[in-house]
Design a protein around this motif. Structure first.
Motif, short mmCIF file in Angstrom:
data_model
loop_
_atom_site.label_atom_id
_atom_site.label_comp_id
_atom_site.label_asym_id
_atom_site.label_seq_id
_atom_site.Cartn_x
_atom_site.Cartn_y
_atom_site.Cartn_z
N ALA A 1 12.78 -2.42 -3.82
CA ALA A 1 14.01 -2.97 -4.71
C ALA A 1 15.19 -2.99 -3.65
O ALA A 1 16.16 -3.75 -3.76
N ASP A 2 15.16 -2.03 -2.67
CA ASP A 2 16.32 -1.82 -1.99
C ASP A 2 16.13 -2.89 -1.06
O ASP A 2 16.92 -3.91 -0.57
N ALA A 3 14.80 -3.45 -0.19
CA ALA A 3 14.98 -4.21 0.68
C ALA A 3 15.03 -5.71 0.30
O ALA A 3 15.54 -6.52 0.88
N ALA A 4 14.60 -5.91 -1.26
CA ALA A 4 14.87 -7.50 -1.63
C ALA A 4 16.18 -7.65 -2.45
O ALA A 4 16.28 -8.61 -2.91
N ASP A 5 16.87 -6.55 -2.40
CA ASP A 5 18.25 -6.79 -3.17
C ASP A 5 18.19 -6.81 -4.52
O ASP A 5 18.52 -8.07 -4.88
N ILE A 6 17.14 -6.00 -5.26
CA ILE A 6 16.79 -6.41 -6.68
C ILE A 6 17.88 -5.74 -7.60
O ILE A 6 18.33 -4.62 -7.13
N ASP A 7 18.00 -6.36 -8.76
CA ASP A 7 19.18 -6.00 -9.63
C ASP A 7 18.90 -5.42 -10.76
O ASP A 7 19.51 -4.48 -11.18
N LEU A 8 17.77 -5.60 -11.20
CA LEU A 8 16.81 -4.92 -12.19
C LEU A 8 15.39 -4.75 -12.02
O LEU A 8 14.64 -5.71 -11.52
N ILE A 9 14.95 -3.72 -12.54
CA ILE A 9 13.47 -3.63 -12.56
C ILE A 9 12.96 -3.60 -13.99
O ILE A 9 13.46 -2.73 -14.88
N ARG B 1 0.76 -1.13 -0.07
CA ARG B 1 0.16 0.05 0.01
C ARG B 1 1.05 1.29 0.07
O ARG B 1 1.90 1.36 0.63
N GLY B 2 0.51 2.38 -0.69
CA GLY B 2 1.39 3.47 -0.69
C GLY B 2 1.43 4.08 -1.93
O GLY B 2 0.51 3.88 -2.95
N THR B 3 2.41 4.90 -2.14
CA THR B 3 2.57 5.67 -3.57
C THR B 3 3.32 4.85 -4.29
O THR B 3 4.52 4.27 -3.96
N PRO B 4 2.87 4.39 -5.59
CA PRO B 4 3.71 3.37 -6.25
C PRO B 4 5.24 3.47 -6.53
O PRO B 4 5.66 2.46 -6.26
N PHE B 5 5.61 4.56 -7.06
CA PHE B 5 7.16 4.57 -7.44
C PHE B 5 7.94 4.65 -6.05
O PHE B 5 9.13 3.76 -6.13
N GLN B 6 7.21 5.08 -5.11
CA GLN B 6 8.02 4.90 -3.54
C GLN B 6 7.99 3.44 -3.06
O GLN B 6 9.15 3.00 -2.61
N CYS B 7 6.93 2.92 -3.03
CA CYS B 7 6.87 1.26 -2.70
C CYS B 7 7.97 0.61 -3.68
O CYS B 7 8.47 -0.41 -3.18
N ILE B 8 7.72 0.95 -4.90
CA ILE B 8 8.64 0.09 -5.94
C ILE B 8 10.41 0.29 -5.58
O ILE B 8 11.21 -0.64 -5.33
N ASP B 9 10.67 1.56 -5.35
CA ASP B 9 12.10 1.80 -4.69
C ASP B 9 12.52 1.13 -3.56
O ASP B 9 13.49 0.64 -3.35
N ASP B 10 11.36 1.36 -2.63
CA ASP B 10 11.66 0.52 -1.29
C ASP B 10 11.93 -0.90 -1.55
O ASP B 10 12.59 -1.39 -0.64
#
Length: 305
Positions: free
Chosen positions: A110-118, A99-108
């Motif tokens: 990506a950081d938390a899950a150690d994502i390499d590519l979106i 829940r939240g603002t889409p781009f901020q949730c995506i950024d958060d």
């Protein structure tokens, strides 16, 4: 400084259930399968305005609306999971609803899950009828510090696989931002066994009346040849085939025209970082290329120092 590594172990696929989002998911699944990466599927129930609404609307009504948004998000995630199972059944898939603002949730995330590519579409649920950069995608490109594969709607049915990806376009201007993209472009070409097309645009559109066009053009072309030679050396060291071209004209137009003429399957381009207001401000050339390209554009931010 070039990018330290070009490893893709985890790919994030944000989705809102739209056709544009599905285009991004499909091509992201292709790339994840090519590099044997795990896939994370994320849908965000956009509750940005709910705090204000709760002050003027019945609490039960707000709760119902939130539940409806989360149900839509869950359906969007399940659709992408089904596509992943059909395209690449061996992929490991993790799902999440936020829940939240889409781009901020995506950024958060990506950081938390150690994502390499979106990987995401350039047009989501909102937007004009013409092909424009979706607001969520644009904000993601401006804020994340990992590469983003931006996929236009027209690429929904064009696979990004070793069998279908033959030509990777790598625009370069010799800058640090371009150097990061060069390393990624060569790595992807190696993954797909594709040809790298290195391209430098000698932009003569900014020549002033008092300048010496021939002298400046010669200097630009020398700079371009130096930048192309750097790409050739790195490609040779990796065993990747490469061709280089210096062209004249506005960079975005040169890139897009070259992509059309040479049947390019993917464009790999750097975004230029700026300290201060935002972590990364999308360069105007990159933004125009992403807006108007008919093929996926792999956008590489400058490495953080």
């Amino acid at each position: 400084m070039p990018w330290a590594t070009q490893s893709i172990d985890a790919v994030l696929l944000p989705t809102d259930g739209s056709d544009g989002a599905l285009a991004g998911a499909k091509r992201g699944i292709d790339l994840a399968a090519a590099v044997d990466a795990e896939v994370h599927v994320l849908s965000v129930a956009d509750t940005t305005d709910f705090d204000d609404l709760s002050l003027v609307l019945d609490t039960d009504a707000v709760a119902e609306e939130r539940d409806a948004l989360e149900a839509d998000a869950e359906e969007a995630v399940e659709t992408v999971v089904t596509i992943a199972q059909e395209q690449a059944p061996d992929l490991e898939v993790t799902t999440a609803i936020e829940r939240g603002t889409p781009f901020q949730c995506i950024d958060d995330y990506a950081d938390a899950a150690d994502i390499d590519l979106i990987a995401m579409g350039t047009k989501g649920r909102t937007g004009l009828e013409r092909v424009v950069l979706g607001s969520v995608t644009e904000n993601v490109l401006r804020t994340v510090d990992i590469p983003v594969l931006a996929v236009p709607p027209v690429a929904a049915d064009s696979s990004v696989t070793p069998e279908t990806t033959e030509n990777v376009l790598l625009p370069t201007d010799g800058s640090d931002g371009a150097a990061a993209a060069v390393d990624w472009g060569i790595h992807l070409a190696d993954v797909f066994d594709a040809m790298v097309h290195a391209l430098y645009s000698a932009d003569t559109s900014r020549l002033t009346m008092g300048s010496s066009p021939n002298t400046i053009l010669s200097e630009l072309e020398r700079t371009g040849e130096t930048a192309l030679e750097t790409v050739r050396e790195r490609a040779k060291a990796t065993g990747v085939s490469v061709t280089g071209t210096v062209a004249n004209g506005p960079p975005a137009r040169v890139i897009l025209n070259y992509a059309d003429e040479k049947a390019v399957d993917m464009i790999v381009i750097g975004t230029h970082g700026r300290s201060g207001l935002e972590r990364h401000l999308l360069g105007s050339v990159t933004e125009n290329v992403v807006r108007d390209a008919d093929v996926p554009v792999f956008c590489v931010p400058m490495p953080t120092q």
